[in-house]
Design an enzyme around this catalytic site. Structure first.
Site, PDB file in Angstrom:
ATOM      1  N   ARG A   1       0.813  -1.229   0.000  1.00 17.50           N
ATOM      2  CA  ARG A   1       0.000   0.000   0.000  1.00 17.50           C
ATOM      3  C   ARG A   1       0.843   1.275   0.000  1.00 17.50           C
ATOM      4  O   ARG A   1       0.405   2.332   0.444  1.00 17.50           O
ATOM      5  CB  ARG A   1      -0.960   0.011   1.185  1.00 17.50           C
ATOM      6  CG  ARG A   1      -1.975  -1.117   1.122  1.00 17.50           C
ATOM      7  CD  ARG A   1      -2.985  -1.033   2.225  1.00 17.50           C
ATOM      8  NE  ARG A   1      -3.955  -2.121   2.127  1.00 17.50           N
ATOM      9  CZ  ARG A   1      -4.890  -2.381   3.031  1.00 17.50           C
ATOM     10  NH1 ARG A   1      -4.996  -1.624   4.107  1.00 17.50           N
ATOM     11  NH2 ARG A   1      -5.720  -3.381   2.872  1.00 17.50           N
TER      12      ARG A   1
ATOM     13  N   GLU B   1      11.795  17.896 -24.480  1.00 20.95           N
ATOM     14  CA  GLU B   1      11.039  18.314 -23.294  1.00 20.95           C
ATOM     15  C   GLU B   1      11.561  19.642 -22.745  1.00 20.95           C
ATOM     16  O   GLU B   1      10.793  20.464 -22.248  1.00 20.95           O
ATOM     17  CB  GLU B   1      11.108  17.225 -22.214  1.00 20.95           C
ATOM     18  CG  GLU B   1      10.372  15.935 -22.574  1.00 20.95           C
ATOM     19  CD  GLU B   1       8.856  16.106 -22.572  1.00 20.95           C
ATOM     20  OE1 GLU B   1       8.360  17.101 -22.016  1.00 20.95           O
ATOM     21  OE2 GLU B   1       8.169  15.227 -23.136  1.00 20.95           O
TER      22      GLU B   1
ATOM     23  N   LYS C   1       8.800  22.884 -14.265  1.00 18.18           N
ATOM     24  CA  LYS C   1       7.863  21.789 -14.042  1.00 18.18           C
ATOM     25  C   LYS C   1       7.562  21.633 -12.554  1.00 18.18           C
ATOM     26  O   LYS C   1       6.421  21.381 -12.165  1.00 18.18           O
ATOM     27  CB  LYS C   1       8.402  20.475 -14.619  1.00 18.18           C
ATOM     28  CG  LYS C   1       7.380  19.347 -14.488  1.00 18.18           C
ATOM     29  CD  LYS C   1       7.685  18.133 -15.333  1.00 18.18           C
ATOM     30  CE  LYS C   1       6.562  17.120 -15.190  1.00 18.18           C
ATOM     31  NZ  LYS C   1       6.809  15.892 -15.963  1.00 18.18           N
TER      32      LYS C   1
ATOM     33  N   GLU D   1      -2.935  17.401 -11.722  1.00 18.39           N
ATOM     34  CA  GLU D   1      -3.227  17.674 -13.127  1.00 18.39           C
ATOM     35  C   GLU D   1      -4.699  18.008 -13.373  1.00 18.39           C
ATOM     36  O   GLU D   1      -5.377  17.423 -14.202  1.00 18.39           O
ATOM     37  CB  GLU D   1      -2.821  16.472 -14.002  1.00 18.39           C
ATOM     38  CG  GLU D   1      -2.628  16.834 -15.465  1.00 18.39           C
ATOM     39  CD  GLU D   1      -1.975  15.717 -16.259  1.00 18.39           C
ATOM     40  OE1 GLU D   1      -1.687  15.956 -17.446  1.00 18.39           O
ATOM     41  OE2 GLU D   1      -1.745  14.622 -15.715  1.00 18.39           O
TER      42      GLU D   1
ATOM     43  N   HIS E   1       1.708  11.919 -28.554  1.00 18.48           N
ATOM     44  CA  HIS E   1       1.435  10.590 -28.009  1.00 18.48           C
ATOM     45  C   HIS E   1       0.748   9.696 -29.035  1.00 18.48           C
ATOM     46  O   HIS E   1       0.998   8.492 -29.095  1.00 18.48           O
ATOM     47  CB  HIS E   1       0.565  10.709 -26.755  1.00 18.48           C
ATOM     48  CG  HIS E   1       1.354  10.803 -25.483  1.00 18.48           C
ATOM     49  ND1 HIS E   1       0.804  11.162 -24.278  1.00 18.48           N
ATOM     50  CD2 HIS E   1       2.674  10.579 -25.226  1.00 18.48           C
ATOM     51  CE1 HIS E   1       1.744  11.166 -23.343  1.00 18.48           C
ATOM     52  NE2 HIS E   1       2.878  10.821 -23.901  1.00 18.48           N
TER      53      HIS E   1
ATOM     54  N   HIS F   1      10.143   8.959 -27.498  1.00 17.36           N
ATOM     55  CA  HIS F   1       9.078   9.834 -26.996  1.00 17.36           C
ATOM     56  C   HIS F   1       9.321  11.284 -27.389  1.00 17.36           C
ATOM     57  O   HIS F   1       8.427  11.964 -27.921  1.00 17.36           O
ATOM     58  CB  HIS F   1       9.003   9.702 -25.470  1.00 17.36           C
ATOM     59  CG  HIS F   1       8.101  10.703 -24.818  1.00 17.36           C
ATOM     60  ND1 HIS F   1       6.728  10.586 -24.820  1.00 17.36           N
ATOM     61  CD2 HIS F   1       8.377  11.856 -24.142  1.00 17.36           C
ATOM     62  CE1 HIS F   1       6.197  11.607 -24.179  1.00 17.36           C
ATOM     63  NE2 HIS F   1       7.172  12.393 -23.754  1.00 17.36           N
TER      64      HIS F   1
END
Length: 1618
Positions: A127, A191, A251, A261, A276, A288
């Site tokens: 968990r 990026e 960021k 988000e 994407h 990517h």
């Protein structure tokens, strides 16, 4: 502890991001001291582990000695496929197995895959446990490691299952980047650029200008841990760390505000919505960041389309991405060469975009830029699908209508001509100059890039990119660093200007040269006159490829100057090139122009005027007596003085398009910044073209306003000389196409021409622009139904009313911006006009389509073109290679004309014979020309023809060249260059047959030397100049003494050449690649392994052996030339022998071939260390059009990549064989091999060895796991040995099979096709199906014999039976809806009655109006679909093609006797074959007339009397009778039967006659043909039955019918009943 300086970045209130160099000791110390735990688990992949794992192990071990803490390591396979449910479970099982508890700390060492996967494990294990991110790639450092997003992929998409789970630390060790491949670094920079683009323009500007310094930081390895402390950090390291930390800081700030988000964090997804989607299709071949780079450009274009973002910003973003070696379009060769790129349709991308976490229900969201450094909203913006589709679409159409913005007031982009000149002047000048209104386009970018490469100037942007600041270099230029070529694309202006500029370069050392090059079209555009002038002046310039064209190699020796003579009749740009550079020559220049009338004088005047503005006065001499200006210019020595600011005029050529729209739509448009004072010749267009066409024109010094007449009222121009404004002729041409009113009196043509004629002259130079523009306009206007005529220096256009022009035309633009924009004017009044290559406008007006809608007010829609055209692109697309013309070379007599005409017919293209073109141009035969002028003159003229043909016919043609075209170096260079654009095919034929042919041929001149000597001399040249080789096979070449059985009766040799031509040329052009359709998902495919040393003895049995399989593997390593049969041990078969073996095999089968070379260590006979020879054979396979090439991944990567880059439409099977029995299918090594093979191959093949039954189950599980990935490729996975036979049965892709007729099995444990089918049935994988024949009466049908024989031969458990009923009733309905229904044949009288019961019909069945085959298919939802097909016409077609005499390419005329149901199939077959005239005879004329009406596209003529052809037309060479044999007679006096006269067979060439009646065996028609028909072949009805039955069988089972066995059985039964 070692001293370390780190830069800390805060996120979510904690300084948990630590940046520095060489941080591993610091990481270990910090983690152990601040995150106490009983267990530390480091997870990495094999790639990163090999580089850094030992150091981490050492540091952690040193710090856990004496404590109870454990340090565990788990290594996974690299690549995206590890980021899966299974990959997560494996890590969790490792943790549980090692009794890890909730205090465990997990360290993720690696790239984004490791970070995402390990983070998700940490989020869910116990968990939630603590974890640390240690990213090793730039992409992971600046993106995936920051923010706490963790996830895995599923087959439905990327990152769809995951959690937000923040790491305790993120350690950014920039020293890791020193081992990072350059491509991966660029991947991460995408990026970094993205972050700056959305947030900080200052940072973005730094990235724009400092790319070289940033790259240098990773390309210089640090020594002795330099950079770990501030004092040891170099400036490059400081810059790199600043860039990384700055990007991370943005960021981190966004994440802190919006961790989950919900809004702001969406901004970091700029470029990702589309990126994407692209990545989902192209992964893992494209990274990517590379996909996001393309996505950013496309999403910026969406913003531009919405009117939110300027073109300046789009241009800056594109240039910045290019500076870091990132793709900005899907036409980038790195992407376009990928097979998966063909799947990038607009609809596919939009479909993938539906599954995006940013979306709100069905609404798609995209981050919209408003400028560099800011977004339109502080979140992603909802964007309509049609807006996205328009950006993605390669084509557009303008919706006709009246411009809603009229009266329009707008400015066009800066002039390309002035922009290029201003850039060069400012770069060569001294001081700083601010250029305003510079055109942001491909051409100006090319010029800027080139000047930067030459280190001649410095460029910076101001005012958000609206102003370019040029710091001039005063003429100081250097050879580009590292010998880098200067690539100019298709920028003609830059190419011509820079040719002279490069002579000014100063040399730093000996042997340095500057090379300028361009794309394929640029390599065809002339530059010879300029090079000749510079060479004559002392410059050293070499042609690297073609004479007279780029590439050029230029010595840095300075420009001598003094007197220079230049031929200026081709391009004024040659003149401007020398003028602009002349002040920097060693001596003052006197430039004299020669060669007749100078082209485009206004552009020369423009150059001189601009030079004056920059401080250099050019004097044009005048005739002393008349004062007339001479073509002599004096240029003093000097240095340009840069003005502080220079405002670039708007482009006058571009202005013609909105003005023309006003003219054609009857509206008003004002263009600012263009008027009577313009430097540009095209500014005259409004007054000299539009006004005489009936427009109202008002022009001031700085503005031009045009109001068009009412729609349809434009006047023809009569005569117009457009020499001063040549580029504008395209706009004038489209207006002339709709100009129906007579020309004004002053312009009326006096030679009796039609009143609607517009004669445009003075534009000869337009043939050597981006394309041959004159021909382009003629060809494209013809599609609308507009008549034109070509002139020596122009064309005539004959106006036609708009209402009579054809709608729905698709305009090909030839990658030419002016063609695209000109036809967009046509689109404003003609419905559904499609502009195919919308992106070619980026050369001069990148946002034309947006301005057309936003500023002019005409709606523009995106159009997705079918198949090869439907690829989205963020730059202009590459030319559609599948349409590139095919060039044929080879010895005279090799069959180039025959093969070429067949190929053209197959492709639906036009055939061009260079000899015929030569004779038409010179009005004399080749033999006569050589006798009169000699061979050298002929070769020169022949080369000129070659250049013209390749320039004018570069799409959709098959061009046959003379045998001696390779004799001159110039022609060879042209051909070699063309191989980069399209196929050059060497036609090969046995030299003895060539000699025999040439002994009889008289049209060409004699060689004057032995033919064999000519052949030997040319052979290496043919090979050097061609990309493919077609063997015009006429016998068994170089075979052993064994003689193959003659089976020409069953399969005549000419059938083979027709079929092989179709296969070969369809394959190499990509029109219809000959690949196995059963490779599709959920289908099974097989290949037969041929193990003969010489396949010749096996040729008669190839059809028997290949029954049921999808391909044939040729074990090339097992081939052995007959002269070497007695040699033992490893062997390299000669290339010529391999070629002859493949040619012989092609003679017997059209199945795809698999070309395999196995070395001794791989279980074969090829020498282990002969890699060079192996790849020579692989390239031979590509040249021969072999469909599949099996390449072991153990070969060197360089050679494999080289093969991949040149493979064309051949596919690579990337294979790995492990013979040891030690490879475990559940281990990491096999997964690593899979990923390597996945990267190389279109198909993956992995072969192991089974030690027990359980190994097959492990293999099956491995395959299921690999196939679950989104980027899965077909995989062949089998175990060798008897224990591995189960794997061969269950393998679904290309299972290798053997056959009892083979001399040996290719591998232990191989099974036959029939054995595998039997086993699949027993395993429940191949249930038995029932097949039927519906009709009445059918008791004597051959169909049960045909199909049941085939089922039995292939080991299929199915049964074919008769179902005879009076009507199509419940019995048939029950049969076709039964779960075990496999398919049905339908015969008379039910071929039409069955149709209402079916769900869909093929186009063929619809056209014929009858169904003879029912095929059950499964829909996507699993429900049943009953599909109706007609194979009757295919049976007829195949027999015609097989039996037609060799001399007949396409029959001129054919005859059908009868008008019943079978006649429909016969007519359809003839129409599909391209028969020009179809005669139809039937006693009842009304029935025949009904058939004529049913086929309106076929040219059918009714015949009243057999043997008498309407209008004395040609006699038929194909005759098909569809009436019962008893209804015909050879007796002229018979009253109850149709008389068949001898005149039916009067065609001198012979032909083929088919009687569809089954009985008797020899019908009256066939008997007559046999007795009186010279060169006529007869076909019985049962032969048609067989052919259509073979096709039926294939439609039902997906398997090729075993024809030999089936036909033998059917003929036997037939002969017994006949």
């Amino acid at each position: 502890m070692t001293s370390v300086d780190v830069r800390k970045v805060a996120i979510l209130g904690k300084e948990s991001i630590r940046c520095g160099f060489h941080l591993i000791p610091y990481i270990a110390q910090t983690v152990i001291e601040t995150l106490p735990s009983s267990t530390y688990v480091l997870v990495t992949d094999t790639n990163v582990g090999n580089l850094h794992l030992s150091v981490f192990q050492k540091e952690f071990d040193a710090r856990t000695v004496g404590s109870n803490a454990r340090f565990l390591v788990y290594v996974i396979a690299p690549g995206e496929t590890s980021k899966s449910r299974e990959g997560k479970a494996e890590i969790e099982d490792f943790l549980l197995l090692n009794k890890c508890t909730r205090d465990t700390v997990i360290l993720a060492l690696g790239g984004g895959v490791i970070g995402d996967l390990v983070g998700f494990v940490a989020a869910t294990f116990m968990r939630g446990v603590r974890f640390v991110q240690i990213p090793t790639t730039l992409l992971a450092m600046v993106d995936s490691s920051v923010g706490g997003k963790t996830a895995i992929d599923t087959p439905h998409g990327k990152n769809l299952i995951g959690a937000f789970w923040q790491p305790e630390y993120i350690f950014i060790d920039a020293a890791f980047l020193e081992t990072l491949p350059a491509r991966e670094f660029s991947n991460g920079m995408a990026e970094v650029i993205k972050t700056a683009a959305i947030w900080n323009e200052t940072e973005f500007a730094a990235l724009e200008s400092r790319a070289a310094e940033i790259f240098a930081a990773i390309q210089t390895p640090s020594v002795n841990f330099a950079g770990r402390t501030e004092s040891t950090r170099s400036p490059a390291q400081q810059l790199l760390l600043s860039v990384i930390a700055g990007s991370i800081g943005v960021k981190a700030h966004i994440v802190t505000i919006d961790e989950r988000e919900t809004g702001l964090r969406n901004l970091v997804n700029f470029g990702h919505t589309i990126g994407h989607a692209i990545e989902a299709v192209l992964t893992p071949a494209m990274l990517h960041g590379e996909c996001v780079a393309v996505g950013m450009v496309l999403e910026a274009e969406v913003a531009r389309q919405l009117g939110v973002l300027s073109q300046v910003a789009v241009g800056r973003l594109t240039r910045c991405l290019k500076a870091y070696n990132l793709p900005v379009s899907l036409s980038d060769p790195r992407i376009a060469s990928l097979p998966a790129a063909r799947s990038l349709s607009v609809s596919r991308l939009l479909d993938i975009m539906k599954i995006d976490k940013k979306n709100s229900g069905p609404q798609k969201k995209i981050v919209i830029l408003s400028r560099i450094g800011a977004t339109y909203e502080p979140k992603a913006t909802v964007v309509a699908d049609k807006v996205i589709a328009k950006t993605l679409s390669e084509a557009v159409k303008v919706v006709p209508g009246s411009p809603s913005k009229s009266p329009i007031r707008m400015a066009t982009p800066g002039s390309k001509s002035i922009s290029n000149r201003a850039l060069l002047l400012a770069a060569l000048g001294i001081g700083t100059c601010r250029l305003k209104n510079l055109l942001h386009s491909d051409d100006t970018q090319v010029m800027m890039n080139a000047l930067v490469e030459l280190q001649g100037a410095k460029f910076d942007w101001e005012d958000g990119g609206e102003t370019l600041v040029v710091s001039g270099g005063a003429g100081a230029l250097s050879v580009p660093r590292d010998g880098k070529d200067i690539y100019l694309g298709n920028a003609g202006t830059a190419a011509r200007f820079l040719t002279t500029v490069c002579t000014l370069v100063q040399s730093q050392s000996e042997n340095q040269r500057t090379v300028i090059t361009g794309n394929a079209r640029m390599k065809q555009r002339p530059i010879g006159p300029l090079v000749d002038a510079l060479r004559a002046n002392g410059s050293s310039i070499d042609y690297v490829e073609n004479q007279g064209c780029l590439p050029l190699s230029i010595a840095p020796a300075g420009l001598k100057g003094a007197h220079i003579q230049l031929a200026a009749s081709v391009s004024s740009q040659y003149v401007s090139s020398i003028l602009l550079c002349a002040p920097y020559a060693a001596e003052p220049v006197t430039l004299e122009l020669t060669g007749g009338q100078v082209i485009s004088q206004p552009y020369i005047d423009m150059t001189i005027a601009m030079m004056k503005t920059f401080g250099i006065d050019v004097v044009r001499e005048k005739d002393a007596e008349t004062g007339r200006p001479l073509d002599v210019y004096r240029i003093p020595k000097g240095t340009y003085k840069n003005p502080a600011e220079y405002n670039i005029e708007s482009d006058a050529s571009s202005a013609t398009y909105p003005l023309a729209i006003a003219a054609i739509t009857g509206t008003t448009c004002t263009i600012t910044n263009i008027g009577s004072a313009s430097l540009q010749g095209d500014a005259r267009f409004a007054k000299e073209v539009l006004e005489p066409m009936g427009c109202k024109v008002v022009q001031t010094e700085t503005e031009t306003t045009v109001t068009g007449p009412p729609v349809g009222q434009l006047h023809a121009l009569g005569l117009v000389d457009m020499e001063p404004m040549t580029d504008a002729f395209l706009t004038a041409s489209v207006l002339a196409a709709v100009a129906t009113q007579p020309a004004l009196p002053a312009r009326t043509l006096k030679d009796g021409s039609r009143p609607n004629t517009t004669r445009i002259i003075g534009i000869a130079n337009q043939r050597v622009k981006e394309c041959n523009r004159i021909k382009a306009m003629i060809d494209e206007l013809a599609k609308f139904g507009v008549e034109t005529s070509e002139l020596d220096d122009g064309l005539e256009v004959y106006g036609k009313p708009i209402s009579e022009l054809k709608q729905g035309v698709s305009v090909h633009c030839y990658d030419d911006h002016r063609v695209a924009m000109a036809f967009s004017v046509m689109g404003s009044v003609i419905k559904d006009t499609i502009i195919e290559e919308k992106r070619c406008v980026e050369k001069t007006w990148p946002n034309w389509w947006d301005d057309l809608e936003n500023k002019i007010g005409l709606e523009v829609e995106g159009v997705e073109l079918p198949s090869v055209h439907g690829v989205a692109s963020a730059s202009r697309p590459t030319e559609d290679a599948s349409q590139a013309s095919v060039v044929l070379i080879g010895m005279r007599g090799s069959g180039k004309t025959f093969v070429g005409e067949l190929a053209a017919s197959t492709l639906g293209w036009q055939f061009v014979d260079a000899d015929a073109v030569f004779e038409q141009k010179h009005q004399t035969g080749v033999r006569e020309f050589v006798q009169k002028n000699g061979w050298p003159a002929f070769r020169e003229a022949e080369t000129e023809i070659l250049q013209k043909l390749l320039s004018q016919n570069f799409r959709g043609h098959v061009i046959s060249l003379g045998g001696g075209i390779v004799e001159t170096p110039a022609a060879r260079e042209i051909l070699k260059a063309y191989t980069q654009r399209g196929p050059v095919v060497h036609i090969v034929r046995e030299i003895d047959e060539v000699i025999s042919y040439l002994g009889e041929e008289t049209a060409r001149p004699a060689y004057g030397e032995p033919i064999v000597d000519v052949f030997k001399r040319r052979a290496p040249w043919f090979a050097e100049c061609s990309s493919y080789e077609f063997v015009n096979y006429t016998g068994v070449l170089n075979s052993s003494d064994a003689v193959a059985e003659d089976d020409s009766k069953a399969t005549p040799s000419f059938l083979s050449i027709r079929d092989e031509v179709a296969r070969f040329f369809n394959h190499i052009t990509g029109q219809q690649p000959n690949v196995a359709p059963n490779l599709a998902k959920s289908k099974r495919s097989y290949f037969l392994c041929l193990t003969y040393p010489d396949i010749t003895p096996a040729l008669p049995y190839v059809q028997d052996m290949t029954a049921g399989v999808d391909a044939i593997e040729l074990r090339v390593d097992l081939l052995r030339s007959p002269k070497d049969f007695d040699k033992v041990g490893p062997y390299i078969p000669p290339t010529s022998y391999v070629t002859s073996q493949i040619a012989a095999l092609r003679h017997k089968t059209n199945l795809p071939l698999i070309f395999t070379v196995r070395t001794v260590s791989q279980g074969g006979q090829f020498p282990d260390h002969a890699e060079k020879e192996a790849f020579e054979l692989f390239f031979t396979a590509v040249r021969l059009g072999v469909e599949y090439i099996d390449v072991e991944i153990s070969w060197s990567e360089k050679n494999i990549q080289d093969l991949i880059s040149r493979k064309g439409h051949s596919q690579i099977i990337a294979s790995w064989h492990d013979w040891s029995g030690n490879m475990h299918w559940d281990g990491k090594p096999v997964e690593a091999k899979y990923h390597i093979a996945h990267g190389f191959g279109d198909i993956v093949k992995i072969v192991g060895k089974a030690n027990g039954l359980e190994d097959n189950f492990a293999l099956h599980h491995f395959v299921l796991r690999m196939q679950a990935a989104a980027d899965a490729k077909p995989i062949i996975a089998i175990n060798m040995g008897v224990e591995g036979q189960m794997s061969r049965i269950l393998n679904s892709t290309f299972s290798p099979v053997t056959h009892p007729l083979l001399p040996s099995k290719a591998a232990p444990g191989q099974l036959s096709f029939a054995q595998i089918q039997t086993a699949l049935h027993l395993l429940g994988q191949l249930p038995a199906k029932r097949f039927y024949l519906f009709g009445t009466p059918i008791a004597h049908s051959m169909s049960p014999t045909l199909h049941n024989t085939a089922f039995e031969a292939l080991g299929l458990p199915h049964k074919y039976e008769l179902l005879e009923t009076a009507t199509v009733g419940e019995e048939i309905k029950t049969a076709i809806t039964s779960p075990d229904f496999g398919g049905a044949s339908v015969t008379i009288p039910f071929k039409r009655d069955i149709m209402p019961l079916l769900d869909a019909l093929s186009k063929d069945a619809e056209a014929i109006g009858a169904v003879n085959t029912v095929i059950p298919q499964k829909r996507e939802d699993g429900s049943l679909l009953l599909y109706g097909e007609n194979t009757d016409w295919r049976g007829i077609t195949q027999n015609i093609k097989r039996s037609l005499p060799q001399s007949i390419l396409t029959p001129e005329a054919a005859l059908v006797i009868g008008a019943g149901g079978t006649s429909r199939a016969a007519i359809y077959a003839l129409w599909k074959l391209g028969v020009k005239t179809i005669y139809l005879f039937n006693r009842t004329r009304s029935s025949a007339e009904t058939l004529v009406a049913a086929f309106p596209e076929a040219k059918i003529k009714l015949v009243d009397e057999l043997g008498a052809w309407p209008n004395a037309g040609p006699a038929p060479t194909v005759i098909i009778s569809t009436v019962p044999a008893s209804a015909t007679s050879l007796d002229p006096f018979a009253t109850d039967a149709l008389y068949l006269p001898k005149s039916l067979f009067s065609a001198p060439s012979g032909g083929v006659v088919i009687d569809m009646a089954y009985k008797p065996a020899e019908t009256p028609l066939l008997a007559l043909a046999t007795n009186v028909g010279k060169n006529w072949r007869t076909v019985m009805g049962v032969e048609v039955l067989l052919e259509q039955g073979y096709h039926q069988f294939h439609l039902w089972t997906g398997r090729h019918c075993p024809k030999s066995i089936v036909s033998e059985r059917v003929w036997k039964v037939y002969s017994m009943s006949a």
